[in-house]
Design an enzyme around this catalytic site. Structure first.
Site, mmCIF file in Angstrom:
data_model
loop_
_atom_site.group_PDB
_atom_site.id
_atom_site.type_symbol
_atom_site.label_atom_id
_atom_site.label_comp_id
_atom_site.label_asym_id
_atom_site.label_seq_id
_atom_site.Cartn_x
_atom_site.Cartn_y
_atom_site.Cartn_z
ATOM 1 N N CYS A 1 0.958 -1.119 -0.146
ATOM 2 C CA CYS A 1 0.186 -0.110 0.047
ATOM 3 C C CYS A 1 0.861 1.221 -0.047
ATOM 4 C CB CYS A 1 -1.059 -0.047 1.347
ATOM 5 S SG CYS A 1 -2.380 1.071 0.822
ATOM 6 N N HIS B 1 -3.703 -5.616 0.858
ATOM 7 C CA HIS B 1 -2.786 -6.041 2.122
ATOM 8 C C HIS B 1 -3.136 -7.333 2.591
ATOM 9 C CE1 HIS B 1 -2.610 -1.747 3.736
ATOM 10 N NE2 HIS B 1 -3.471 -1.361 2.925
ATOM 11 N N GLU C 1 -1.301 -8.652 4.766
ATOM 12 C CA GLU C 1 -1.165 -9.016 6.026
ATOM 13 C C GLU C 1 -2.243 -8.824 7.005
ATOM 14 O OE1 GLU C 1 -0.635 -6.305 4.375
ATOM 15 O OE2 GLU C 1 -0.981 -4.354 5.685
#
Lengths: 216, 80
Positions: free
Chosen positions: A86, A194, A196
């Site tokens: 990002c 994302h 994660e």
């Protein structure tokens, strides 16, 4: 592996990355403040998501010239693994470790939702790791995710198999539906979604694990 | 000495903000606009000890390294 997660003023996904690497993948992780001049001994670096320097001037522009980035650039040029997620992707394009630029979303809206992504590269270990999945679901949360590159640059990305992920449905106007790319060598990686945030079932899915498994 | 720096999007780079502004202007009744493009205006104030030549050189470097992203933006420097 030993990971360094760089923290800029305004980063807000650094602890998510630390958590996933430490608790799910049992990696050695430390955070590094942007004012430090050296990364120390690490095997890989993550530039996390967030709004470094409040997105002033251009997203990622000021972070790209912060002290630690000189060493991140040196590390990347020596073949070290550098991953920008990002805002981290925006920083990597601003410091020219990755080509192109991330413009304001075509819709002019902040997009915060889960998106379907298709792996677009035939590079390994990506192919092998993602082989069981036609698409994966990762969250996005960005205002400036509209990837742009000139035609010549786009052709280079395509010819050198540098497009890692494409959106199934384009959420931001990115050219060629690009969601993530790597450099020619494959050691510098940037993506807007994302992974994660998608590594545990309690958070809605575990597809993000495939991303990190491809890096370990 | 105050230097003026104008940052504008290169031709061919889509400017959705400019398009939105153009649309609003159109809805307000302004006619005959073929395009609206947004840019940035930056004032950089130099101390008196800095010569005009030196300032110009420094500004060029600032634009190349930080103020503009030359992949998508052009810059223009004005000195008094």
């Amino acid at each position: 592996m030993k990971w360094g997660v760089v923290v800029f003023p305004g980063s807000n996904c650094d602890q998510d990355c630390v958590y996933v690497l430490k608790n799910i993948f049992h990696q050695d992780v430390e955070t590094q403040w942007h004012e430090e001049r050296t990364l120390g001994k690490v095997d890989a670096v993550i530039l996390p998501g967030g709004f470094s320097y409040g997105d002033y001037l251009r997203s990622g522009a000021m972070a790209a010239v912060s002290p630690i980035m000189q060493d991140v650039i040196r590390f990347a040029k020596c073949g070290g693994l550098v991953v920008g997620i990002c805002n981290g992707f925006q920083i990597l394009t601003e410091c020219e470790l990755l080509p192109g630029v991330l413009l304001r979303n075509a819709s002019l809206k902040f997009r915060c939702e889960d998106v379907s992504l298709a792996l677009s590269t035939s590079r390994e270990p990506w192919q092998k790791r993602f082989s069981g999945k036609k698409t994966v679901s990762y969250p996005i949360a960005h205002m400036d995710g509209n990837y742009f590159i000139d035609n010549e640059g786009l052709k280079e990305l395509q010819d050198q198999d540098q497009i890692l992920f494409r959106y199934v449905q384009n959420p931001n106007g990115s050219i060629d539906r690009i969601a993530g790319i790597c450099n020619a060598k494959g050691n510098v990686i940037g993506l807007m979604p994302h992974p994660e945030r998608a590594c545990e079932r309690i958070l809605g899915g575990e597809d993000g694990k495939l991303f990190f498994e491809s890096l370990l | 000495m105050i230097a003026k720096v104008y940052i504008t999007l290169k031709n061919g780079v889509l400017d959705p903000q400019g398009q939105a502004v153009q649309k609003s202007l159109h809805l307000m009744g302004f006619q005959g606009l073929s395009s609206v493009r947004l840019g940035k205006y930056i004032e950089v104030c130099f101390e008196d000890s800095i010569s005009k030549e030196k300032a110009k050189e420094e500004l060029k470097s600032m634009c190349e390294k930080l103020l503009a992203n030359t992949v998508i933006e052009d810059y223009r420097i004005e000195l008094p």
